[in-house]
Design an enzyme around this catalytic site. Sequence first.
Site, PDB file in Angstrom:
ATOM      1  N   TYR A 136      30.212 -25.886  16.713  1.00  0.00           N
ATOM      2  CA  TYR A 136      28.467 -26.301  16.845  1.00  0.00           C
ATOM      3  C   TYR A 136      27.715 -24.979  16.476  1.00  0.00           C
ATOM      4  O   TYR A 136      27.794 -24.078  17.230  1.00  0.00           O
ATOM      5  CB  TYR A 136      28.616 -26.379  18.650  1.00  0.00           C
ATOM      6  CG  TYR A 136      27.161 -26.899  18.968  1.00  0.00           C
ATOM      7  CD1 TYR A 136      26.028 -27.098  18.198  1.00  0.00           C
ATOM      8  CD2 TYR A 136      26.957 -27.084  20.325  1.00  0.00           C
ATOM      9  CE1 TYR A 136      24.892 -27.633  18.790  1.00  0.00           C
ATOM     10  CE2 TYR A 136      25.825 -27.266  20.852  1.00  0.00           C
ATOM     11  CZ  TYR A 136      24.604 -27.553  20.135  1.00  0.00           C
ATOM     12  OH  TYR A 136      23.572 -28.031  20.510  1.00  0.00           O
ATOM     13  N   LYS A 164      29.159 -29.345  13.524  1.00  0.00           N
ATOM     14  CA  LYS A 164      28.054 -30.147  14.206  1.00  0.00           C
ATOM     15  C   LYS A 164      26.913 -29.107  13.611  1.00  0.00           C
ATOM     16  O   LYS A 164      26.724 -28.018  14.443  1.00  0.00           O
ATOM     17  CB  LYS A 164      28.005 -30.197  15.556  1.00  0.00           C
ATOM     18  CG  LYS A 164      26.863 -30.940  16.356  1.00  0.00           C
ATOM     19  CD  LYS A 164      26.864 -30.824  17.764  1.00  0.00           C
ATOM     20  CE  LYS A 164      25.397 -31.128  18.430  1.00  0.00           C
ATOM     21  NZ  LYS A 164      25.251 -30.959  19.858  1.00  0.00           N
TER      22      LYS A 164
END
Length: 304
Positions: A136, A164
């Site tokens: 992330y 992400k």
Amino acid sequence: MMVEWKGVFPAVTTQLREDLTIDLGETQRVVDDLIRDGVTGVIALGTVGENNSLMFEEKQQVLSAIVEVVAGRVPVLTGVSEYDQRRATRYAQAAEKIGADGLMLLPPMVYVPKAEELVAHFRGVAEAVSLPIMLYNNPPAYRTVIDRGVLAALDDVKNIVAVKESAPDTRRFTDFRNEFGDRFVLFAGLDDVALEGLFLGAKGWVSGLTNAFPRESVELVRAFERGDHAKALEIYRWFMPLLHLDAEHDLVQTIKLAEQVMGRGSERVLPPRQVLTGERRAEVIAMVEKAAATRPTLDIAKAA
């Protein structure tokens, strides 16, 4: 189950009772409703799930409840958001035992690591589990950057499979594709640049506002996938005022309030957060109500 890295993965909310204890039953209902509305996967205990406001035992309880209600219908990922590698590894291993299908692994919280420290953190957690991992990247929130050098140093870690991307600079999607090809599956992670991410090579969308408007979110991505870019753009433009909320510091409160206005969940949040009040609360409610009153027409046959 195997994670199919595409589509819409809402970062689901953790529901609370009036006394701010965790309401596992309501959390399960919210997740079940999202699945019935067509989401491709769910992410438990992300930022919107108030991960860092929960105790270790509470995280396990919430994840167990979500895995139970999902019952294999879609993949369940869980956020791994901890201060250090030891805590992150402990939770990642617990999540694997509980039955999570994958992890969304964040940089260490609070401490801002150097690139080599960030690589060591990700590598150490990944080597402690067999689950597939989505890294992330969110530099505005976490003050550290997963750049091409970090990804290159992790190329040999086979269960790190996705990123992400929540940086507002959409050039990074192209840079990553040029550098690594299909080695890492890219997901759009910032709601108000989601469609740009899809055009630039993202295979899916980790979304906050999907909690309030899941059918529109699902149809946006499906329209894009089938080449109906006009429909995807129509939905995106309608959605944009709300999508901007995902980039604000009070995104948890605004998303949970939007969820409540749409009759899907409760706005209650854990301290230190407080529910919205005054002008900000009125502003968000008005935005959600306007969106609800002007929803785009969805082609259910195409969306199915």
